[in-house]
Write a protein that holds these residues in place. Structure first.
Motif, PDB file in Angstrom:
ATOM      1  N   GLY A  48     -20.767 -63.855 -13.373  1.00 24.58           N
ATOM      2  CA  GLY A  48     -19.449 -63.195 -11.903  1.00 24.58           C
ATOM      3  C   GLY A  48     -18.140 -63.243 -11.954  1.00 24.58           C
ATOM      4  O   GLY A  48     -17.636 -62.325 -11.278  1.00 24.58           O
ATOM      5  N   ILE A  49     -17.446 -64.313 -12.990  1.00 20.95           N
ATOM      6  CA  ILE A  49     -16.139 -64.570 -13.397  1.00 20.95           C
ATOM      7  C   ILE A  49     -15.937 -62.595 -14.215  1.00 20.95           C
ATOM      8  O   ILE A  49     -14.754 -62.136 -13.802  1.00 20.95           O
ATOM      9  CB  ILE A  49     -15.873 -65.471 -14.096  1.00 20.95           C
ATOM     10  N   ALA A  50     -17.297 -62.599 -15.103  1.00 28.14           N
ATOM     11  CA  ALA A  50     -17.236 -60.993 -15.719  1.00 28.14           C
ATOM     12  C   ALA A  50     -16.871 -60.072 -14.503  1.00 28.14           C
ATOM     13  O   ALA A  50     -16.519 -59.315 -15.084  1.00 28.14           O
ATOM     14  CB  ALA A  50     -18.573 -61.349 -16.998  1.00 28.14           C
ATOM     15  N   MET A  51     -17.726 -60.551 -13.573  1.00 31.38           N
ATOM     16  CA  MET A  51     -17.522 -59.191 -12.506  1.00 31.38           C
ATOM     17  C   MET A  51     -16.268 -59.183 -12.231  1.00 31.38           C
ATOM     18  O   MET A  51     -15.529 -57.769 -11.479  1.00 31.38           O
ATOM     19  CB  MET A  51     -18.527 -59.552 -11.493  1.00 31.38           C
ATOM     20  N   ILE A  52     -15.236 -60.199 -12.038  1.00 32.90           N
ATOM     21  CA  ILE A  52     -14.063 -59.912 -11.031  1.00 32.90           C
ATOM     22  C   ILE A  52     -13.243 -59.806 -12.069  1.00 32.90           C
ATOM     23  O   ILE A  52     -12.000 -59.035 -11.624  1.00 32.90           O
ATOM     24  CB  ILE A  52     -14.305 -61.944 -10.723  1.00 32.90           C
ATOM     25  N   ASP A  53     -13.616 -60.399 -13.361  1.00 34.46           N
ATOM     26  CA  ASP A  53     -12.184 -59.416 -15.111  1.00 34.46           C
ATOM     27  C   ASP A  53     -12.307 -57.775 -14.424  1.00 34.46           C
ATOM     28  O   ASP A  53     -11.779 -57.258 -14.751  1.00 34.46           O
ATOM     29  CB  ASP A  53     -13.141 -59.912 -16.126  1.00 34.46           C
ATOM     30  N   GLN A  54     -13.841 -57.186 -13.914  1.00 31.19           N
ATOM     31  CA  GLN A  54     -13.077 -55.759 -13.949  1.00 31.19           C
ATOM     32  C   GLN A  54     -13.411 -55.135 -12.985  1.00 31.19           C
ATOM     33  O   GLN A  54     -12.636 -53.943 -12.928  1.00 31.19           O
ATOM     34  CB  GLN A  54     -14.917 -55.239 -14.215  1.00 31.19           C
ATOM     35  N   LEU A  55     -12.577 -56.007 -11.626  1.00 32.60           N
ATOM     36  CA  LEU A  55     -11.933 -55.336 -10.476  1.00 32.60           C
ATOM     37  C   LEU A  55     -10.262 -55.673 -10.717  1.00 32.60           C
ATOM     38  O   LEU A  55      -9.495 -56.531 -10.554  1.00 32.60           O
ATOM     39  CB  LEU A  55     -12.453 -56.227  -9.827  1.00 32.60           C
ATOM     40  N   ASN A  56      -9.471 -54.488 -10.042  1.00 35.41           N
ATOM     41  CA  ASN A  56      -7.845 -54.577  -9.796  1.00 35.41           C
ATOM     42  C   ASN A  56      -7.582 -55.101  -9.224  1.00 35.41           C
ATOM     43  O   ASN A  56      -8.129 -54.902  -7.742  1.00 35.41           O
ATOM     44  CB  ASN A  56      -7.230 -53.424 -10.164  1.00 35.41           C
ATOM     45  N   GLY A  57      -7.012 -56.349  -9.223  1.00 35.77           N
ATOM     46  CA  GLY A  57      -5.691 -56.582  -7.881  1.00 35.77           C
ATOM     47  C   GLY A  57      -6.938 -58.029  -7.355  1.00 35.77           C
ATOM     48  O   GLY A  57      -6.538 -57.887  -6.350  1.00 35.77           O
ATOM     49  N   ILE A  58      -7.746 -57.963  -7.770  1.00 34.53           N
ATOM     50  CA  ILE A  58      -8.587 -59.264  -8.179  1.00 34.53           C
ATOM     51  C   ILE A  58      -8.772 -60.583  -8.621  1.00 34.53           C
ATOM     52  O   ILE A  58      -9.171 -60.118  -9.613  1.00 34.53           O
ATOM     53  CB  ILE A  58     -10.332 -58.758  -6.795  1.00 34.53           C
ATOM     54  N   CYS A  60     -10.755 -64.952  -9.089  1.00 29.35           N
ATOM     55  CA  CYS A  60     -11.600 -65.535  -9.002  1.00 29.35           C
ATOM     56  C   CYS A  60     -11.024 -67.654  -9.440  1.00 29.35           C
ATOM     57  O   CYS A  60     -10.757 -67.122 -10.080  1.00 29.35           O
ATOM     58  CB  CYS A  60     -12.822 -65.334  -9.484  1.00 29.35           C
ATOM     59  N   LEU A  61     -11.417 -68.251  -8.651  1.00 31.37           N
ATOM     60  CA  LEU A  61     -11.127 -69.397  -9.074  1.00 31.37           C
ATOM     61  C   LEU A  61     -12.720 -70.307  -8.518  1.00 31.37           C
ATOM     62  O   LEU A  61     -13.528 -69.947  -7.567  1.00 31.37           O
ATOM     63  CB  LEU A  61     -10.040 -70.495  -8.437  1.00 31.37           C
ATOM     64  N   LYS A  66     -19.727 -79.778 -12.918  1.00 26.73           N
ATOM     65  CA  LYS A  66     -18.413 -80.859 -13.866  1.00 26.73           C
ATOM     66  C   LYS A  66     -17.548 -80.488 -13.235  1.00 26.73           C
ATOM     67  O   LYS A  66     -16.487 -81.763 -13.921  1.00 26.73           O
ATOM     68  CB  LYS A  66     -17.998 -80.276 -14.968  1.00 26.73           C
ATOM     69  N   ASP A  67     -17.000 -81.104 -12.143  1.00 22.30           N
ATOM     70  CA  ASP A  67     -15.754 -80.056 -10.693  1.00 22.30           C
ATOM     71  C   ASP A  67     -14.835 -79.320 -12.424  1.00 22.30           C
ATOM     72  O   ASP A  67     -13.438 -79.688 -12.378  1.00 22.30           O
ATOM     73  CB  ASP A  67     -15.277 -82.136 -11.160  1.00 22.30           C
ATOM     74  N   GLU A  68     -15.279 -78.768 -13.268  1.00 19.86           N
ATOM     75  CA  GLU A  68     -13.924 -77.982 -14.095  1.00 19.86           C
ATOM     76  C   GLU A  68     -13.651 -76.907 -13.358  1.00 19.86           C
ATOM     77  O   GLU A  68     -14.601 -76.208 -12.747  1.00 19.86           O
ATOM     78  CB  GLU A  68     -14.804 -77.698 -14.890  1.00 19.86           C
ATOM     79  N   LEU A  69     -12.504 -76.612 -13.933  1.00 22.14           N
ATOM     80  CA  LEU A  69     -12.018 -75.467 -12.599  1.00 22.14           C
ATOM     81  C   LEU A  69     -11.942 -73.819 -13.312  1.00 22.14           C
ATOM     82  O   LEU A  69     -11.986 -74.355 -14.822  1.00 22.14           O
ATOM     83  CB  LEU A  69     -10.669 -75.068 -12.188  1.00 22.14           C
ATOM     84  N   ARG A  70     -13.038 -72.697 -13.392  1.00 20.83           N
ATOM     85  CA  ARG A  70     -13.084 -71.575 -13.935  1.00 20.83           C
ATOM     86  C   ARG A  70     -12.411 -70.525 -13.184  1.00 20.83           C
ATOM     87  O   ARG A  70     -12.326 -70.595 -12.249  1.00 20.83           O
ATOM     88  CB  ARG A  70     -14.957 -71.367 -14.564  1.00 20.83           C
ATOM     89  N   LEU A  75      -5.739 -64.357 -13.391  1.00 24.74           N
ATOM     90  CA  LEU A  75      -5.281 -65.622 -12.549  1.00 24.74           C
ATOM     91  C   LEU A  75      -4.855 -66.754 -13.537  1.00 24.74           C
ATOM     92  O   LEU A  75      -4.603 -67.495 -13.719  1.00 24.74           O
ATOM     93  CB  LEU A  75      -6.288 -65.900 -11.114  1.00 24.74           C
ATOM     94  N   LYS A  76      -2.972 -67.465 -12.817  1.00 26.40           N
ATOM     95  CA  LYS A  76      -2.336 -67.925 -12.971  1.00 26.40           C
ATOM     96  C   LYS A  76      -1.981 -69.788 -12.497  1.00 26.40           C
ATOM     97  O   LYS A  76      -1.915 -68.984 -11.308  1.00 26.40           O
ATOM     98  CB  LYS A  76      -1.355 -67.819 -13.567  1.00 26.40           C
ATOM     99  N   LEU A  77      -2.572 -70.860 -12.830  1.00 20.95           N
ATOM    100  CA  LEU A  77      -2.604 -72.171 -12.265  1.00 20.95           C
ATOM    101  C   LEU A  77      -1.029 -72.785 -12.981  1.00 20.95           C
ATOM    102  O   LEU A  77      -0.987 -72.405 -13.945  1.00 20.95           O
ATOM    103  CB  LEU A  77      -3.376 -73.134 -12.374  1.00 20.95           C
TER     104      LEU A  77
END
Length: 81
Positions: A48-58, A60-61, A66-70, A75-77
């Motif tokens: 899912g994140i790999a798919m989002i990485d291919q899109l411009n201007g979109i 994902c969090l 394990k309550d870990e953020l990916r 995306l900069k936090l």
């Protein structure tokens, strides 16, 4: 656009993905964000994140089991104490 996609997908379609707790999509269009959140939830964390990485201007969090953020690559936090 933020929505607890897991609750919606379980209630509406009976889909369960225990390895993910929440998916948030950041994008200028609410309908697109909703559709992408569902897709990321169904695809799973890595695909899912790999798919989002291919899109411009979109971006994902994702919160996993394990309550870990990916996040997607761009995306900069900022954490404040």
């Amino acid at each position: 656009m933020t929505r607890n996609i897991q609750t919606s997908l379980i209630r509406e379609r009976g889909i369960r993905r225990p390895e993910q707790r929440n998916v948030t999509i950041v994008c200028p269009d609410a309908e697109l964000a909703d559709a992408l959140a569902g897709a990321v939830f169904i695809l799973g964390e890595k695909e899912g994140i790999a798919m989002i990485d291919q899109l411009n201007g979109i971006e994902c969090l994702l919160v996993n089991e394990k309550d870990e953020l990916r996040t997607s690559k761009k995306l900069k936090l900022n954490y404040y104490t």
